[in-house]
Design a protein around this motif. Structure first.
Motif, PDB file in Angstrom:
ATOM      1  N   PHE A  55     -24.195   2.106 -10.404  1.00  0.00           N
ATOM      2  CA  PHE A  55     -22.877   1.662  -9.970  1.00  0.00           C
ATOM      3  C   PHE A  55     -22.748   0.181 -10.254  1.00  0.00           C
ATOM      4  CE2 PHE A  55     -20.007   0.016  -6.618  1.00  0.00           C
ATOM      5  CZ  PHE A  55     -18.868   0.710  -6.979  1.00  0.00           C
ATOM      6  N   CYS A  56     -21.713  -0.184 -10.999  1.00  0.00           N
ATOM      7  CA  CYS A  56     -21.450  -1.588 -11.349  1.00  0.00           C
ATOM      8  C   CYS A  56     -22.688  -2.253 -11.951  1.00  0.00           C
ATOM      9  CB  CYS A  56     -20.958  -2.367 -10.134  1.00  0.00           C
ATOM     10  SG  CYS A  56     -19.338  -1.851  -9.565  1.00  0.00           S
ATOM     11  N   GLY A  57     -23.408  -1.527 -12.780  1.00  0.00           N
ATOM     12  CA  GLY A  57     -24.569  -2.085 -13.461  1.00  0.00           C
ATOM     13  C   GLY A  57     -25.844  -2.096 -12.632  1.00  0.00           C
ATOM     14  N   ASP A  58     -25.769  -1.707 -11.369  1.00  0.00           N
ATOM     15  CA  ASP A  58     -26.955  -1.668 -10.514  1.00  0.00           C
ATOM     16  C   ASP A  58     -27.537  -0.266 -10.491  1.00  0.00           C
ATOM     17  OD1 ASP A  58     -26.749  -4.371  -9.786  1.00  0.00           O
ATOM     18  OD2 ASP A  58     -25.381  -3.892  -8.136  1.00  0.00           O
ATOM     19  N   GLU A  59     -28.847  -0.188 -10.338  1.00  0.00           N
ATOM     20  CA  GLU A  59     -29.566   1.086 -10.280  1.00  0.00           C
ATOM     21  C   GLU A  59     -29.909   1.402  -8.834  1.00  0.00           C
ATOM     22  OE1 GLU A  59     -33.940   1.913 -11.545  1.00  0.00           O
ATOM     23  OE2 GLU A  59     -32.695   2.002 -13.352  1.00  0.00           O
ATOM     24  N   PHE A  60     -29.712   2.672  -8.429  1.00  0.00           N
ATOM     25  CA  PHE A  60     -29.983   3.099  -7.064  1.00  0.00           C
ATOM     26  C   PHE A  60     -30.865   4.345  -7.072  1.00  0.00           C
ATOM     27  CE2 PHE A  60     -26.038   0.796  -6.867  1.00  0.00           C
ATOM     28  CZ  PHE A  60     -26.087   0.113  -5.658  1.00  0.00           C
ATOM     29  N   GLU A  61     -31.616   4.515  -5.985  1.00  0.00           N
ATOM     30  CA  GLU A  61     -32.389   5.730  -5.784  1.00  0.00           C
ATOM     31  C   GLU A  61     -31.415   6.894  -5.666  1.00  0.00           C
ATOM     32  OE1 GLU A  61     -35.573   7.529  -2.539  1.00  0.00           O
ATOM     33  OE2 GLU A  61     -34.555   5.649  -2.117  1.00  0.00           O
ATOM     34  N   ASN A  62     -31.735   8.004  -6.293  1.00  0.00           N
ATOM     35  CA  ASN A  62     -30.838   9.161  -6.254  1.00  0.00           C
ATOM     36  C   ASN A  62     -31.126  10.024  -5.038  1.00  0.00           C
ATOM     37  OD1 ASN A  62     -29.042  11.168  -6.745  1.00  0.00           O
ATOM     38  ND2 ASN A  62     -30.013  11.931  -8.595  1.00  0.00           N
ATOM     39  N   THR A  63     -30.478   9.685  -3.936  1.00  0.00           N
ATOM     40  CA  THR A  63     -30.502  10.523  -2.739  1.00  0.00           C
ATOM     41  C   THR A  63     -29.062  10.740  -2.302  1.00  0.00           C
ATOM     42  OG1 THR A  63     -30.564   8.695  -1.150  1.00  0.00           O
ATOM     43  CG2 THR A  63     -32.696   9.513  -1.972  1.00  0.00           C
ATOM     44  N   PHE A  64     -28.823  11.790  -1.563  1.00  0.00           N
ATOM     45  CA  PHE A  64     -27.484  12.068  -1.061  1.00  0.00           C
ATOM     46  C   PHE A  64     -26.966  10.898  -0.226  1.00  0.00           C
ATOM     47  CE2 PHE A  64     -24.767  13.702   2.390  1.00  0.00           C
ATOM     48  CZ  PHE A  64     -23.705  14.168   1.632  1.00  0.00           C
ATOM     49  N   GLU A  65     -27.817  10.378   0.658  1.00  0.00           N
ATOM     50  CA  GLU A  65     -27.403   9.288   1.540  1.00  0.00           C
ATOM     51  C   GLU A  65     -27.029   8.041   0.747  1.00  0.00           C
ATOM     52  OE1 GLU A  65     -30.019  11.328   2.041  1.00  0.00           O
ATOM     53  OE2 GLU A  65     -29.209  12.369   3.806  1.00  0.00           O
ATOM     54  N   THR A  66     -27.807   7.699  -0.278  1.00  0.00           N
ATOM     55  CA  THR A  66     -27.501   6.534  -1.118  1.00  0.00           C
ATOM     56  C   THR A  66     -26.192   6.751  -1.858  1.00  0.00           C
ATOM     57  OG1 THR A  66     -29.826   5.990  -1.389  1.00  0.00           O
ATOM     58  CG2 THR A  66     -28.315   5.085  -3.018  1.00  0.00           C
ATOM     59  N   TRP A  67     -26.027   7.925  -2.437  1.00  0.00           N
ATOM     60  CA  TRP A  67     -24.791   8.243  -3.153  1.00  0.00           C
ATOM     61  C   TRP A  67     -23.591   8.091  -2.225  1.00  0.00           C
ATOM     62  CZ3 TRP A  67     -21.378  12.433  -2.387  1.00  0.00           C
ATOM     63  CH2 TRP A  67     -20.390  12.575  -3.376  1.00  0.00           C
ATOM     64  N   LEU A  68     -23.675   8.665  -1.024  1.00  0.00           N
ATOM     65  CA  LEU A  68     -22.558   8.668  -0.089  1.00  0.00           C
ATOM     66  C   LEU A  68     -22.231   7.269   0.437  1.00  0.00           C
ATOM     67  CD1 LEU A  68     -20.547  10.495   1.452  1.00  0.00           C
ATOM     68  CD2 LEU A  68     -22.243  10.609   3.281  1.00  0.00           C
ATOM     69  N   LYS A  69     -23.248   6.490   0.759  1.00  0.00           N
ATOM     70  CA  LYS A  69     -23.016   5.200   1.419  1.00  0.00           C
ATOM     71  C   LYS A  69     -22.883   4.024   0.471  1.00  0.00           C
ATOM     72  CE  LYS A  69     -25.053   6.658   5.688  1.00  0.00           C
ATOM     73  NZ  LYS A  69     -26.253   7.031   6.307  1.00  0.00           N
ATOM     74  N   GLU A  70     -23.402   4.127  -0.765  1.00  0.00           N
ATOM     75  CA  GLU A  70     -23.439   2.953  -1.622  1.00  0.00           C
ATOM     76  C   GLU A  70     -22.881   3.133  -3.032  1.00  0.00           C
ATOM     77  OE1 GLU A  70     -27.069   0.638  -1.478  1.00  0.00           O
ATOM     78  OE2 GLU A  70     -27.753   1.882   0.196  1.00  0.00           O
ATOM     79  N   VAL A  71     -22.794   4.358  -3.518  1.00  0.00           N
ATOM     80  CA  VAL A  71     -22.548   4.540  -4.940  1.00  0.00           C
ATOM     81  C   VAL A  71     -21.225   5.223  -5.276  1.00  0.00           C
ATOM     82  CG1 VAL A  71     -23.439   5.622  -7.043  1.00  0.00           C
ATOM     83  CG2 VAL A  71     -25.018   4.565  -5.425  1.00  0.00           C
ATOM     84  N   TYR A  72     -20.857   6.273  -4.579  1.00  0.00           N
ATOM     85  CA  TYR A  72     -19.756   7.113  -5.056  1.00  0.00           C
ATOM     86  C   TYR A  72     -18.412   6.397  -5.065  1.00  0.00           C
ATOM     87  CZ  TYR A  72     -16.983   8.293  -0.920  1.00  0.00           C
ATOM     88  OH  TYR A  72     -16.126   8.247   0.140  1.00  0.00           O
ATOM     89  N   THR A  73     -17.555   6.848  -5.977  1.00  0.00           N
ATOM     90  CA  THR A  73     -16.156   6.427  -6.039  1.00  0.00           C
ATOM     91  C   THR A  73     -15.310   7.702  -6.097  1.00  0.00           C
ATOM     92  OG1 THR A  73     -16.008   6.403  -8.454  1.00  0.00           O
ATOM     93  CG2 THR A  73     -16.807   4.372  -7.374  1.00  0.00           C
ATOM     94  N   CYS A  74     -14.000   7.548  -6.075  1.00  0.00           N
ATOM     95  CA  CYS A  74     -13.133   8.728  -6.200  1.00  0.00           C
ATOM     96  C   CYS A  74     -13.339   9.428  -7.542  1.00  0.00           C
ATOM     97  CB  CYS A  74     -11.673   8.353  -6.005  1.00  0.00           C
ATOM     98  SG  CYS A  74     -11.238   7.999  -4.287  1.00  0.00           S
ATOM     99  N   ASP A  75     -13.774   8.695  -8.559  1.00  0.00           N
ATOM    100  CA  ASP A  75     -14.091   9.352  -9.838  1.00  0.00           C
ATOM    101  C   ASP A  75     -15.202  10.383  -9.636  1.00  0.00           C
ATOM    102  OD1 ASP A  75     -12.213   7.918 -11.266  1.00  0.00           O
ATOM    103  OD2 ASP A  75     -13.661   6.477 -12.049  1.00  0.00           O
ATOM    104  N   ASP A  76     -16.182  10.062  -8.792  1.00  0.00           N
ATOM    105  CA  ASP A  76     -17.298  10.976  -8.527  1.00  0.00           C
ATOM    106  C   ASP A  76     -16.883  12.186  -7.720  1.00  0.00           C
ATOM    107  OD1 ASP A  76     -19.083   9.263  -9.817  1.00  0.00           O
ATOM    108  OD2 ASP A  76     -19.687   8.274  -7.959  1.00  0.00           O
ATOM    109  N   THR A  77     -15.829  12.054  -6.922  1.00  0.00           N
ATOM    110  CA  THR A  77     -15.405  13.171  -6.080  1.00  0.00           C
ATOM    111  C   THR A  77     -14.207  13.916  -6.660  1.00  0.00           C
ATOM    112  OG1 THR A  77     -14.036  11.709  -4.700  1.00  0.00           O
ATOM    113  CG2 THR A  77     -16.309  12.119  -3.962  1.00  0.00           C
ATOM    114  N   ASP A  78     -13.837  13.590  -7.898  1.00  0.00           N
ATOM    115  CA  ASP A  78     -12.739  14.296  -8.556  1.00  0.00           C
ATOM    116  C   ASP A  78     -13.127  15.763  -8.695  1.00  0.00           C
ATOM    117  OD1 ASP A  78     -10.293  14.663  -9.764  1.00  0.00           O
ATOM    118  OD2 ASP A  78     -10.974  14.014 -11.741  1.00  0.00           O
TER     119      ASP A  78
END
Length: 107
Positions: A55-78
């Motif tokens: 997200f925005c050039g940053d790398e995150f651990e792939n967990t549901f909690e990380t995705w939900l709290k730090e990474v997702y945008t409306c594009d991801d939930t389309d």
């Protein structure tokens, strides 16, 4: 009776069919409540196989909690709205806008 855990998540308002074109033009981000089990299934089917999340050039651990709290945008939930409906739950959208998200607060 056990009440199912709900997650408030943002989706594009124009994917719900619950808003007019004018409303979506003003504010196209709707916050809705969807059962956690459905959102988790959406995540697993769409992002669960990725090694990392970005997200925005940053790398995150792939967990549901990380995705939900730090990474997702409306594009991801389309498509999440239709996915939820096809899994037996129709999210109800609100009519109040805080200049960004339409939302519905539940007790």
């Amino acid at each position: 009776m056990n009440k199912e855990k709900m997650i408030v998540i943002d989706i594009y308002a124009d994917t719900t069919g619950q808003y007019s074109e004018d409303e979506c033009q003003y504010c196209n981000c709707a916050s809705v409540q969807i059962p956690e089990r459905i959102v988790r299934q959406w995540y697993e089917e769409n992002f669960g196989k990725e090694e990392k999340l970005y997200f925005c050039g940053d790398e995150f651990e792939n967990t549901f909690e990380t995705w939900l709290k730090e990474v997702y945008t409306c594009d991801d939930t389309d498509g999440l709205y239709d996915f939820s409906v096809s899994h037996g739950f129709t999210p109800v959208c609100g009519r109040t806008c805080d200049d960004w998200s339409w939302f519905r607060e539940e007790e």
